[in-house]
Motif scaffolding. Sequence first.
Motif, mmCIF file in Angstrom:
data_model
loop_
_atom_site.group_PDB
_atom_site.id
_atom_site.type_symbol
_atom_site.label_atom_id
_atom_site.label_comp_id
_atom_site.label_asym_id
_atom_site.label_seq_id
_atom_site.Cartn_x
_atom_site.Cartn_y
_atom_site.Cartn_z
ATOM 1 N N ALA A 187 3.544 -5.302 0.178
ATOM 2 C CA ALA A 187 3.853 -6.144 -1.698
ATOM 3 C C ALA A 187 5.278 -7.031 -2.346
ATOM 4 C CB ALA A 187 3.996 -4.504 -3.108
ATOM 5 N N PRO A 214 7.358 -9.429 -4.685
ATOM 6 C CA PRO A 214 7.495 -8.737 -6.097
ATOM 7 C C PRO A 214 7.084 -9.096 -7.238
ATOM 8 C CG PRO A 214 9.809 -9.985 -5.306
ATOM 9 C CD PRO A 214 8.405 -10.206 -4.119
ATOM 10 N N GLN A 233 3.972 -9.091 -6.730
ATOM 11 C CA GLN A 233 2.844 -7.768 -7.323
ATOM 12 C C GLN A 233 3.015 -6.096 -7.549
ATOM 13 O OE1 GLN A 233 1.989 -8.358 -3.295
ATOM 14 N NE2 GLN A 233 0.447 -9.714 -3.167
ATOM 15 N N ILE A 234 4.659 -6.206 -7.264
ATOM 16 C CA ILE A 234 5.374 -4.851 -8.029
ATOM 17 C C ILE A 234 5.673 -4.832 -9.241
ATOM 18 C CG2 ILE A 234 7.668 -3.370 -7.594
ATOM 19 C CD1 ILE A 234 7.304 -4.545 -5.082
ATOM 20 N N GLU A 235 5.580 -6.443 -9.832
ATOM 21 C CA GLU A 235 5.493 -6.013 -11.189
ATOM 22 C C GLU A 235 3.712 -5.901 -11.553
ATOM 23 O OE1 GLU A 235 8.325 -6.414 -13.880
ATOM 24 O OE2 GLU A 235 8.799 -6.473 -12.008
ATOM 25 N N LYS A 236 3.365 -6.481 -10.946
ATOM 26 C CA LYS A 236 1.748 -6.485 -11.939
ATOM 27 C C LYS A 236 1.351 -4.408 -11.978
ATOM 28 C CE LYS A 236 -1.803 -8.645 -9.862
ATOM 29 N NZ LYS A 236 -3.012 -9.504 -8.862
ATOM 30 N N ILE A 237 1.987 -3.782 -10.799
ATOM 31 C CA ILE A 237 2.168 -2.530 -10.630
ATOM 32 C C ILE A 237 2.105 -2.061 -11.494
ATOM 33 C CG2 ILE A 237 1.878 -0.388 -9.355
ATOM 34 C CD1 ILE A 237 2.536 -2.127 -6.765
ATOM 35 N N LYS A 238 3.729 -2.588 -12.183
ATOM 36 C CA LYS A 238 4.857 -1.401 -13.031
ATOM 37 C C LYS A 238 2.967 -1.830 -14.748
ATOM 38 C CE LYS A 238 9.123 -1.842 -11.401
ATOM 39 N NZ LYS A 238 10.351 -2.585 -10.952
ATOM 40 N N GLY A 273 -3.481 -7.493 -4.782
ATOM 41 C CA GLY A 273 -2.616 -8.042 -3.857
ATOM 42 C C GLY A 273 -1.450 -6.863 -3.847
ATOM 43 N N ILE A 274 -2.412 -5.435 -3.736
ATOM 44 C CA ILE A 274 -0.868 -4.504 -3.503
ATOM 45 C C ILE A 274 -1.134 -3.865 -2.970
ATOM 46 C CG2 ILE A 274 -0.199 -2.515 -4.554
ATOM 47 C CD1 ILE A 274 -1.429 -3.220 -7.463
ATOM 48 N N ASP A 302 -1.518 -8.388 1.331
ATOM 49 C CA ASP A 302 -1.011 -9.100 1.362
ATOM 50 C C ASP A 302 -1.566 -10.538 1.717
ATOM 51 O OD1 ASP A 302 0.565 -11.850 0.673
ATOM 52 O OD2 ASP A 302 2.156 -11.624 1.421
ATOM 53 N N GLY A 342 11.023 -4.186 -5.830
ATOM 54 C CA GLY A 342 11.926 -4.921 -7.715
ATOM 55 C C GLY A 342 13.336 -3.555 -8.164
ATOM 56 N N ASP A 392 14.770 -8.981 -0.882
ATOM 57 C CA ASP A 392 14.103 -8.815 -1.545
ATOM 58 C C ASP A 392 13.008 -8.576 -2.229
ATOM 59 O OD1 ASP A 392 17.143 -8.333 -2.547
ATOM 60 O OD2 ASP A 392 17.182 -10.430 -3.593
ATOM 61 N N LYS A 393 12.001 -9.009 -0.444
ATOM 62 C CA LYS A 393 11.232 -8.292 -0.914
ATOM 63 C C LYS A 393 10.476 -6.716 -0.366
ATOM 64 C CE LYS A 393 8.666 -12.914 -0.856
ATOM 65 N NZ LYS A 393 7.457 -13.747 0.211
#
Lengths: 322, 550
Positions: free
Chosen positions: A45, A47, A49-54, B141-142, B145, B293, B454-455
């Motif tokens: 995932a 960043p 996508q993570i924002e989307k989950i959040k 997209g979770i 990828d 994140g 960072d990913k």
Amino acid sequence: MAKNIVIRLIRVVTLLIGLSILTFSLIHLSPMDPVNAYIGGDSSASPEQIEKIKEYWGVDKSPVEQYISWAKALLQGNFGISKLYRSPVIDIIQSRFLTSLALMGTAWILSGVIGYVLGMTAAINRGKWIDKIIKWYSYTLVSTPIFWMGLILLIVFAVWLKWFPVGLAMPGGMMESEVRFVDRIHHFVLPALTLSILGVANVAMHTREKMIDILNTEYVIFARARGESKWQIFKNHGVRNSIIPAISLQFAYFGELFGGSMLAEQVFAYPGLGSTLTTAGLKGDLPLMVGIILISSLFVFAGNLVADILNKVVDPRMKGEA
Amino acid sequence: MKKNRNGISKSLTISYLAIALSLLILLTGCASSSNELVNSSRSQNSTTVKEDLVLAVGIMDGGQFDPKKGWGMTQIRLTHSSLLAIDSDLNFIGDLAKSYTISEDALTWTFPLREDAKFSNGEQVTPEDVKFTYEMLKEDGIKFDLSFVKSIDVVEDNTIAITLNEPRSTFVSQLTEIGIVPKAHYDEHYSENPIGSGPYQVVQYNEGQQVIMQYNPYWYGKEPQFKKLTFLLLEEDAALAAAKASQADIVYVPPTFAEQKVEGMTLRTYESIDSRGIMLPAVPSGGKGLTNGKEVEVGNDVTSDLAIRQALNIGLDRQKLLDVALDGHGKKAYSLADGLPWFNEETVIEDGKIEAATKILADGGWVDTNKDGIVEKDGLKAEFDMYFSSSDQLRSDLSLAAADQASAFGIKINLIGVTWDEIYLKGKTAAVAWGGGRHHPYQLYTMNSSEQIDKGIGNMSNYHNPKVDEYLHQALTSSSLEEANTYWKLAQWDGETGFSGIGDAPIVWLVRVDHLYLANEKLDLGKQPIHSHGHEWALFGNVTEWSWGK
């Protein structure tokens, strides 16, 4: 009485609000991250996508905002959607609560009845071998952790003797439509037994103490002098005076019962509310967790309330005391 | 309340309890006739061909048969089919697709689909279903990828073409992991009644208890001998108990349980690429970065020194670690890809060399001047924290053993057992007991490419080497697997640099864990491929080949 009930209602509402705030705060303070729990340790995932989950879960908002939107939904009867199971929390709780309730109900009745009988027997035969055995039995059980007891039962009755299955609430590989009532009972026995055994000790020892007190009172000594037999003394003086503490103890025992049920369910992979709560807690499924906590505290509260009311009904002297 | 448990021996307690409890059971009148029922289903195998299996191979909470919820990797082989599959020699072969071709520019992948594929409800698997599945997952997209996929098109009647934004050699692995769902029946309630085109269909799912699967009569492949599979969702302890109570035909066991003897069952040991190692921050302290994140601190002054990482790689004795932490049930690991087609054999070294480790440290300026057993450089002690998941017995044993060995050549490792949530927060500033291993090389990219810093959690080391990045990029965008493998190998070690242990060693790989199962002695599990990370489901890739001997 009416005033009492109103006060109690206010109390339960404030209790639930407090509990939910506490749960929200604790989860917010813990390092537990529901996003991590959801995407797992090996996700690609990004960043974005993570924002989307959040966003989807609303965890990007502040805890206060999250709490308010949760509370608003709850007032409309909506407990929210479980993050883990992606289905309504209330549905999950409903199906799991019934399973747990059967387990706890059986254990509750069994431990109450057997405990009371054992306590009585011990008190009436104080100092004799039967009293010693019951006492020894109760002390041993009271100092036994419930999961250990579960494991012992599992080893003896499921693994060695093969009388009972090692876990689950229905036979493995059987279609739901074919599962007979007797199969469910068969899977039910060990967890219910585990849960009952520990409750027995508590009630037995309290009943024994209370009954010994009663046997030492003047009216019992007088009755004995009049030539009443053991049975008559028990029937005429013992039951009424000793059943009250036994009953209030039993109802006040709801909290422990729930905690015990969690452990027993875990040992026997029995799909009740307790094991669901464990999963929800470990995986950071906040809506499910808060839902279960609220329902179970209502359950414990109801137990205590019934204990109080029963006390007043059975013992007129307690009326008027708050 | 008073407590009295002195002088009561355990065995006496047990036997006494047994008597008391049997009395209780008689009182409640429950010891019923259903014993026979449970036993009869277990004992019928002597007369007829055994057609059902009971398996206790772990908890299956995630996924729920829906690729969008994470149903993928190895477990999809049971219920779903994918465009491609992996055979037991790790070749990519056709599954739903009869074959595949890649265009010259490596941007267009074309798959002619087989005509005889049907879902478990009898409906034909169409190219529209494939298109729908990939588009749905790309949109979500979770779990997968697919951001590099440009478009998915149906060309001709039964052929699908997937166009990419840029070449991506690892796309082939995703093609084996994405199960195709029926467009007409897919919605948010799909989990409750999953319909797939695999050899089995889910007929019953009792959450937290069991999954029952039955043979899918429309399955296009080889008919399996076992028509019914029952998965008991039990934890390790309960699974072992189920095996001992002869209520399961296969259970998975952690190495610590491997010595347990169960009558009628034999231990099956399968080599895996499921590797464990130590992830070490490759940059000095003081920076900031992201993990899943969340903003976290980054860097460690000790582990960012190359000499420290290389000393660990050559100084730690992998065989001793195997013996201590795994009771010998494993293999040495020098990379994340040992034995696979993209593994660079040159990175295999003789390890456990304390003198060589000391020399590397001394050459790097690390010497023990104050004789406290720990080497120093410019007043900085070679000491760092190492996090491990405290709920993972294997990782904690391995960490303990590694820390113990490292002290022999002057590196002090302070062990901290915490939850994964905490590891993700602190992990970029300290060593972490790491794990991984797949049937495809994509993790080599995620764990070592600076593009992945960072990913997610792939490159926790914040490792950056331009040369390695170049090789990784070339491997990723190669148009053939052979070409890609060449670059994967170069990225590990090109003779001068690389991310392997003899190179920059951002992760010092130590052991590969054997996957252990207790299975009925009559059960033949066929030719198993080398297993990947994720113990529970690695077994089922060849489920249609399983058989029951007399």
